[in-house]
Write a protein that holds these residues in place. Structure first.
Motif, PDB file in Angstrom:
ATOM      1  N   SER A 102       2.034  10.043   9.904  1.00  0.00           N
ATOM      2  CA  SER A 102       2.327  10.822   8.693  1.00  0.00           C
ATOM      3  C   SER A 102       1.968  10.079   7.413  1.00  0.00           C
ATOM      4  CB  SER A 102       3.813  11.192   8.661  1.00  0.00           C
ATOM      5  OG  SER A 102       4.584  10.043   8.362  1.00  0.00           O
ATOM      6  N   CYS A 103       1.782   8.771   7.506  1.00  0.00           N
ATOM      7  CA  CYS A 103       1.540   7.979   6.288  1.00  0.00           C
ATOM      8  C   CYS A 103       0.154   8.279   5.722  1.00  0.00           C
ATOM      9  CB  CYS A 103       1.680   6.484   6.613  1.00  0.00           C
ATOM     10  SG  CYS A 103       1.419   5.452   5.160  1.00  0.00           S
ATOM     11  N   PRO A 104       0.076   8.642   4.433  1.00  0.00           N
ATOM     12  CA  PRO A 104      -1.234   9.010   3.869  1.00  0.00           C
ATOM     13  C   PRO A 104      -2.083   7.804   3.466  1.00  0.00           C
ATOM     14  CG  PRO A 104       0.452   9.286   2.203  1.00  0.00           C
ATOM     15  CD  PRO A 104       1.163   8.837   3.458  1.00  0.00           C
ATOM     16  N   THR A 105      -1.516   6.611   3.518  1.00  0.00           N
ATOM     17  CA  THR A 105      -2.269   5.416   3.107  1.00  0.00           C
ATOM     18  C   THR A 105      -2.265   4.414   4.263  1.00  0.00           C
ATOM     19  OG1 THR A 105      -0.385   4.147   2.310  1.00  0.00           O
ATOM     20  CG2 THR A 105      -1.307   5.758   0.784  1.00  0.00           C
ATOM     21  N   GLY A 106      -2.666   3.199   3.968  1.00  0.00           N
ATOM     22  CA  GLY A 106      -2.659   2.168   5.001  1.00  0.00           C
ATOM     23  C   GLY A 106      -1.359   1.378   5.022  1.00  0.00           C
ATOM     24  N   ALA A 107      -0.284   1.958   4.481  1.00  0.00           N
ATOM     25  CA  ALA A 107       0.982   1.219   4.438  1.00  0.00           C
ATOM     26  C   ALA A 107       1.573   1.043   5.822  1.00  0.00           C
ATOM     27  CB  ALA A 107       1.972   1.949   3.527  1.00  0.00           C
ATOM     28  N   LEU A 108       1.522   2.104   6.634  1.00  0.00           N
ATOM     29  CA  LEU A 108       1.995   2.004   8.017  1.00  0.00           C
ATOM     30  C   LEU A 108       0.782   2.126   8.931  1.00  0.00           C
ATOM     31  CD1 LEU A 108       5.156   4.294   7.843  1.00  0.00           C
ATOM     32  CD2 LEU A 108       5.154   1.861   8.402  1.00  0.00           C
ATOM     33  N   THR A 109       0.572   1.121   9.761  1.00  0.00           N
ATOM     34  CA  THR A 109      -0.577   1.168  10.668  1.00  0.00           C
ATOM     35  C   THR A 109      -0.149   0.664  12.042  1.00  0.00           C
ATOM     36  OG1 THR A 109      -1.208  -0.991   9.821  1.00  0.00           O
ATOM     37  CG2 THR A 109      -2.448   0.885   8.984  1.00  0.00           C
ATOM     38  N   LYS A 140       0.819  -1.215   0.000  1.00  0.00           N
ATOM     39  CA  LYS A 140       0.000   0.000   0.000  1.00  0.00           C
ATOM     40  C   LYS A 140       0.855   1.267   0.000  1.00  0.00           C
ATOM     41  CE  LYS A 140      -3.731  -2.295   2.399  1.00  0.00           C
ATOM     42  NZ  LYS A 140      -4.340  -2.545   3.704  1.00  0.00           N
ATOM     43  N   CYS A 141       2.159   1.122  -0.096  1.00  0.00           N
ATOM     44  CA  CYS A 141       3.053   2.280  -0.023  1.00  0.00           C
ATOM     45  C   CYS A 141       3.076   3.011  -1.371  1.00  0.00           C
ATOM     46  CB  CYS A 141       4.464   1.821   0.343  1.00  0.00           C
ATOM     47  SG  CYS A 141       5.654   3.151   0.348  1.00  0.00           S
ATOM     48  N   VAL A 142       2.969   4.343  -1.330  1.00  0.00           N
ATOM     49  CA  VAL A 142       3.017   5.139  -2.563  1.00  0.00           C
ATOM     50  C   VAL A 142       4.341   5.913  -2.673  1.00  0.00           C
ATOM     51  CG1 VAL A 142       0.517   5.337  -2.780  1.00  0.00           C
ATOM     52  CG2 VAL A 142       1.758   7.041  -1.448  1.00  0.00           C
ATOM     53  N   LEU A 143       5.300   5.550  -1.833  1.00  0.00           N
ATOM     54  CA  LEU A 143       6.655   6.111  -1.884  1.00  0.00           C
ATOM     55  C   LEU A 143       6.687   7.628  -1.736  1.00  0.00           C
ATOM     56  CD1 LEU A 143       8.072   3.914  -4.785  1.00  0.00           C
ATOM     57  CD2 LEU A 143       8.423   3.597  -2.340  1.00  0.00           C
ATOM     58  N   CYS A 144       5.800   8.147  -0.902  1.00  0.00           N
ATOM     59  CA  CYS A 144       5.773   9.602  -0.723  1.00  0.00           C
ATOM     60  C   CYS A 144       6.908  10.081   0.175  1.00  0.00           C
ATOM     61  CB  CYS A 144       4.433  10.029  -0.128  1.00  0.00           C
ATOM     62  SG  CYS A 144       4.204   9.430   1.548  1.00  0.00           S
ATOM     63  N   ALA A 145       7.493   9.172   0.947  1.00  0.00           N
ATOM     64  CA  ALA A 145       8.628   9.457   1.843  1.00  0.00           C
ATOM     65  C   ALA A 145       8.282  10.350   3.032  1.00  0.00           C
ATOM     66  CB  ALA A 145       9.808  10.048   1.065  1.00  0.00           C
ATOM     67  N   ARG A 146       7.007  10.556   3.293  1.00  0.00           N
ATOM     68  CA  ARG A 146       6.624  11.373   4.457  1.00  0.00           C
ATOM     69  C   ARG A 146       7.132  10.734   5.748  1.00  0.00           C
ATOM     70  NH1 ARG A 146       0.389  13.093   4.688  1.00  0.00           N
ATOM     71  NH2 ARG A 146       0.071  13.698   2.543  1.00  0.00           N
ATOM     72  N   CYS A 147       7.007   9.406   5.838  1.00  0.00           N
ATOM     73  CA  CYS A 147       7.448   8.708   7.057  1.00  0.00           C
ATOM     74  C   CYS A 147       8.943   8.906   7.261  1.00  0.00           C
ATOM     75  CB  CYS A 147       7.111   7.222   6.961  1.00  0.00           C
ATOM     76  SG  CYS A 147       7.778   6.432   5.492  1.00  0.00           S
ATOM     77  N   ILE A 148       9.683   8.878   6.179  1.00  0.00           N
ATOM     78  CA  ILE A 148      11.149   9.003   6.262  1.00  0.00           C
ATOM     79  C   ILE A 148      11.512  10.388   6.789  1.00  0.00           C
ATOM     80  CG2 ILE A 148      13.274   8.980   4.895  1.00  0.00           C
ATOM     81  CD1 ILE A 148      11.718   7.101   2.944  1.00  0.00           C
TER      82      ILE A 148
HETATM   83  S1  SF4 Z   1       4.456   7.518   4.397  1.00  0.00           S
HETATM   84 FE1  SF4 Z   1       3.412   5.598   3.901  1.00  0.00          FE
HETATM   85  S2  SF4 Z   1       3.066   5.714   1.693  1.00  0.00           S
HETATM   86 FE2  SF4 Z   1       4.604   7.288   2.183  1.00  0.00          FE
HETATM   87  S3  SF4 Z   1       6.595   6.240   1.879  1.00  0.00           S
HETATM   88 FE3  SF4 Z   1       6.050   5.995   4.022  1.00  0.00          FE
HETATM   89  S4  SF4 Z   1       4.985   4.000   4.110  1.00  0.00           S
HETATM   90 FE4  SF4 Z   1       5.027   4.651   1.969  1.00  0.00          FE
END
Ligand code: SF4
Ligand code: SF4
Ligand code: SF4
Length: 896
Positions: free
Chosen positions: A340-347, A287-295
């Motif tokens: 910060s994750c905009p999707t359900g990739a990190l929950t 579900k990750c869209v590689l937005c890098a917000r989490c990083i």
């Molecule tokens: S914030 Fe969520 S969607 Fe964006 S890179 Fe990180 S895991 Fe992926």
């Protein structure tokens, strides 16, 4: 037809035949009903239709039927039945039932104000199946009367829900809710073993039914439902794959808003295994869209990034550092990347079994694990199921205690009613009975030995209201001035240590002073471990160019990576070190003796100094270069902030706060901006003195009104404890009997009453136990480290049904103390009226912080240093934090 056939069989028909002009595959009946018919011996004659009735002597003899074949599909999508010429035959029967479907009776319903409502050729209303609107404005229809006619009840319920939403939107003039955008995994392809991991196929259990023989001649319920074991089995089959972010996934909501057609995006997808090895966080790379917000969030919170991007192009993935499991990286489990994750990739993993996007009732309050009082949102699912999230405001973060510490409350068995000891057992009693026993017990001992042998001890985690009531119970109820926190007494701290120099023992500014500082000095403060959210500000300041000096006996990663200069004095000797640094500045003439003599206390300050470089270096263990370097950095700085944690025992040293205060006084005297922040690891320890839960201060931080027996200072009360002089005690929220060092203080007790939310070593020995409440369960106020009064709300119901504050009010009444119905208001009055002209503690609104700098004075240096150990923390929050630090987050996680 199925109902008619099965009813006929139950009423005694020897043989029942269903004639159907198509085949079973085209039957609109529910497959389960067809199966049940066959099981009950009912014959289904396919591709046969009745065309006439044959009578004999006025009675039914048989049905004339014709064979059919299937042609092309009709508008319903089913293949059209076509009669086969010359295939007529007679089917003997004694009764024929026409069961060719159901139709609503729309008589009187098809016209509104002279306009016709559209009706299908099956006699049902034509509707928009998303909103259930008919062609006439304001008229809606659903269930069996709409669209494709009668189906099962659940379809009617669905129609009702859709219609209700559309009617609400129609009546309130809002835009109807868009159809939720949903993409199921099957859209891409059936989930494979990569995603399912260890999960094995497990067939569904069928609903239990009674034997066919038992159904004959009656209309008893056929399906008897599921047994408990079936439920367990079905629950175990759940893959818990529901997306927790269904409601607020930005990607899904944008797709909904822009009407995205997923078919345009169909293509190759990469499949990843979901990583749930972290104790609190699940990462689903699918579900990750590689937005890098989490990083970016992780890098902003800590100087070490626990997350990063790996791979190139289509192969790029967000992964924990070095592709290790997240739990094995430098991650401190703050959970801010998940926010910060905009999707359900990190929950998050819930603190209870199961994973689903569930409706929550949200309550706003503050974290009670330290004096930063960060805003939190308590998300309740109902009952005692809840979890804690951040405020939802951009830039407001939480540390792992604020986010996951509430699991402590879920994990522990709660005290749900007052209990009194009877022999080896405890029995539950009414609050008033428990209160009367406490009054009798405390007064009996006070009469026998004197009120100075009785005491009330309070946790600095309590609310202001609870501290205020406890102080009044001690003085007005028991007649003793012995009221304090054992955690503070045990650490050897005195009351009002900065009153002589700064005029008040409190931070001199709020946290925004960090933004303006070009030098930040952290002494006895573990920012990473104790005040992560304050560390965020320090990191931002350092990134903007501020210098950082850290002085701790053990340096954590943040200290080492961020600091311009890291000093590691021996434990208990930081005051000597800082006096040595101050001495360098005096020797260099940066602080001139001339003006120091003019400051109040200046002469004595200069006369009592003995901080030559060699002595300071020997005593502190810091090399002379480090001492000189620190002095040089301070000399060049214009705006300084000292950060010191008064509750942190590790590097506490006699005179450390007074030494820092001297620095502030001298720096201000030479025209520098200098402030002091005192973050407390225990959430409300700053309030003990203001609320009068202290032998030195009554409510409003003034001398106690009236004269009471007992200690007049921390030292006197500590002596009463170490001499085992205390004979009766009411201990609220602290657990001194858990530790040998503090347990011995109570060896001669004759009466012990406690109040706590869970059983502890101390409650185990108590004669009376009152139920307490956690910071989520009791509304009230606490003072944060900046001196601001923070209002906490009751976001979770206390299991006892009443909060600790309410119970203390009952107890105060039993002691004959009038408290009024709202101590909250009395405290507001104290904060407004009694704190005097120098108001470092102030109400949220209204009064401002007032500092009178003209009263600054120097205090002669403390030359001693601490020896011996300090009892471990006696409050719940501090014990919990210590356990997490000792055993690691992973092992401390609540497991089911
Ligand atoms: S914030 Fe969520 S969607 Fe964006 S890179 Fe990180 S895991 Fe992926
Ligand atoms: S939980 Fe905190 S420390 Fe761990 S990866 Fe996320 S932001 Fe970084
Ligand atoms: S910094 Fe303190 S108040 Fe903020 S979340 Fe952490 S423990 Fe709670």
């Amino acid at each position: 037809a199925m109902d008619a056939a099965r009813t006929s069989w139950r009423l005694g028909a020897d043989k029942v035949i269903i004639l159907y002009r198509r085949t079973r595959a085209e039957m609109p009946a529910d497959e389960m009903e067809i199966e049940d018919c066959l099981e009950e011996g009912i014959e289904i004659m396919e591709l046969a239709a009745p065309v006439g009735i044959v009578k004999e002597q006025g009675k039914l003899k048989s049905l004339r039927c014709i064979r059919m074949k299937l042609g092309e599909p009709d508008e319903s999508g089913r293949r059209r039945p076509i009669p086969l010429e010359g295939s007529e035959f007679e089917q003997q029967c004694q009764m024929a039932v026409a069961a060719i479907g159901q139709a609503p009776v729309l008589e009187g319903l098809t016209q509104v104000k002279g306009k016709d409502i559209g009706v299908t050729r099956w006699g049902t209303f034509v509707v928009d199946t998303e909103t259930m609107k008919t062609n006439i404005e304001g008229v809606f229809a659903g269930g069996d009367a709409a669209d494709d006619g009668p189906t099962v009840v659940i379809d009617a319920i669905r129609d009702g829900q859709r219609a209700a939403r559309a009617i609400d939107a129609y009546l309130t003039g809002q835009k109807p809710e868009a159809k939720p955008f949903v993409v199921k995994k099957e859209f891409w392809s059936k989930p494979g073993q990569t995603e399912l991991g260890e999960v094995k196929e497990s067939p569904r259990h069928e609903v239990h039914v009674i034997d066919v023989e038992l159904r004959k001649s009656n209309f008893n319920e056929v399906a008897t439902g599921f047994e408990y074991e079936d439920n367990e089995h079905e629950c175990e089959r759940c893959l818990s794959c529901g997306c927790l972010r269904f409601e607020d996934c930005n990607l899904r909501l944008y797709a909904e808003q822009y009407g995205v057609d997923m078919n345009k995006f169909k293509g190759y997808v990469r499949r990843h295994k979901v990583d749930d090895r972290h104790p609190y966080i699940v990462y689903d790379p699918n579900k990750c869209v590689l937005c890098a917000r989490c990083i970016r969030t992780c890098a902003r919170i800590l100087p070490i990034s626990a997350l990063g991007l790996v791979g190139r192009g289509f192969q790029t993935e967000m992964r924990p550092a070095l592709n290790d499991p997240l739990v094995q990286t430098s991650c401190v489990s703050c959970g801010n990347c998940v926010d910060s994750c905009p999707t359900g990739a990190l929950t998050f993993k819930y603190p209870f079994p199961g994973r689903a996007s569930l409706y929550t009732e949200d309550g706003k309050t503050h974290c009670g694990f330290c004096s930063l009082a960060c805003p939190i949102t308590v998300k309740r699912f109902g009952g005692d199921r809840y979890f804690v999230g951040s405020s939802g405001v951009w830039g407001e973060y939480l540390c792992r205690y604020g986010r996951f510490g509430h699991e402590l409350f879920i994990k522990q068995k709660r005290i749900v009613a007052p209990e009194v000891r009877s022999g080896r057992e405890r029995r539950k009693v009414e609050i008033t009975e428990a209160g009367q026993m406490i009054v009798r017990g405390m007064r009996r001992v006070a009469d026998k030995y004197g009120p100075d042998k009785a005491a009330v001890f309070v946790s600095p985690e309590l609310t202001n209201e609870e501290l205020y009531l406890a102080g009044r119970i001690a003085r007005e109820g028991v007649g003793t001035n012995n009221v304090a926190s054992l955690s503070i007494l045990g650490a050897g701290k005195e009351a009002g240590v900065l009153d002589r120099s700064l005029g008040f023992t409190a931070s001199t500014a709020d946290r925004s002073c960090i933004d303006r500082a070009d030098l930040i000095i952290c002494n006895n403060t573990s920012m990473e471990s104790d005040h992560l959210i304050l560390a965020v500000k320090v990191i931002q300041a350092v990134k903007a160019g501020a210098k950082l000096i850290v002085s701790n006996s053990a340096l954590d990663t943040t200290d080492q990576l961020l600091s311009t200069l890291a000093l590691d004095p021996m434990r208990g000797r930081a005051a000597v070190l800082w006096n040595g640094i101050l001495q360098v500045l005096l020797d260099q003439g940066y602080f001139k003796a001339g003006f120091i003599n003019k400051i109040e206390g200046g002469k004595e300050f200069l006369a009592r100094r003995d901080f030559g470089m060699e002595r300071v270096s020997d005593l502190s263990g810091v090399a002379p270069e480090g001492i000189r370097q620190a002095a040089e950095i301070i000399r060049k700085a214009k705006k300084m902030v000292f950060i010191h944690s008064p509750d942190r025992n590790q590097d506490q040293a006699p005179g450390d706060m007074e030494t820092i205060a001297n620095f502030i006084v001298l720096l201000r005297a030479v025209g520098r901006e200098a402030d002091l922040l005192l973050p407390r690891t225990i959430s409300n320890s700053a309030s003990l003195e203001i609320m009068g839960a202290d032998p030195v201060f009554g409510p409003g931080r003034v001398a106690p009104e009236g004269s009471y027996a007992g200690a007049a200072s921390h030292a006197e009360l500590r002596k009463l404890l170490t001499d085992r002089e205390i004979r009766a005690a009411l201990i609220i929220g602290e657990d001194p009997l858990a530790w040998g060092q503090s347990g011995v203080w109570f060896e001669n007790l004759e009466f012990l009453a406690t109040m706590d939310w869970t059983d502890t070593e101390t409650t185990q020995y108590a004669d009376v136990v009152l139920p307490g409440s956690t910071y989520l369960e009791a509304g009230g106020t606490r003072c944060n480290f900046e001196g601001q009064v923070i209002e906490f709300s009751r976001t979770v119901e206390p299991p006892a049904g009443v909060s600790g504050r309410e119970i203390l009010q009952v107890l105060a009444a039993e002691f004959g103390i009038e408290t009024g119905s709202e101590p909250f208001r009395e405290i507001e009055g104290i904060m407004r009226d009694k704190l005097g002209p120098r108001r470092c503690f102030y109400w949220n609104t209204g009064q401002e912080r007032v500092l009178d700098e003209g009263k600054l004075r120097l205090v002669a240096a403390e030359t001693g240093f601490r020896t011996g150990s300090i009892p471990p923390p006696l409050t719940h929050g501090e014990k919990y934090k210590k356990q997490i630090r000792d055993v690691g987050t992973d092992r401390f996680r609540v497991r089911y």
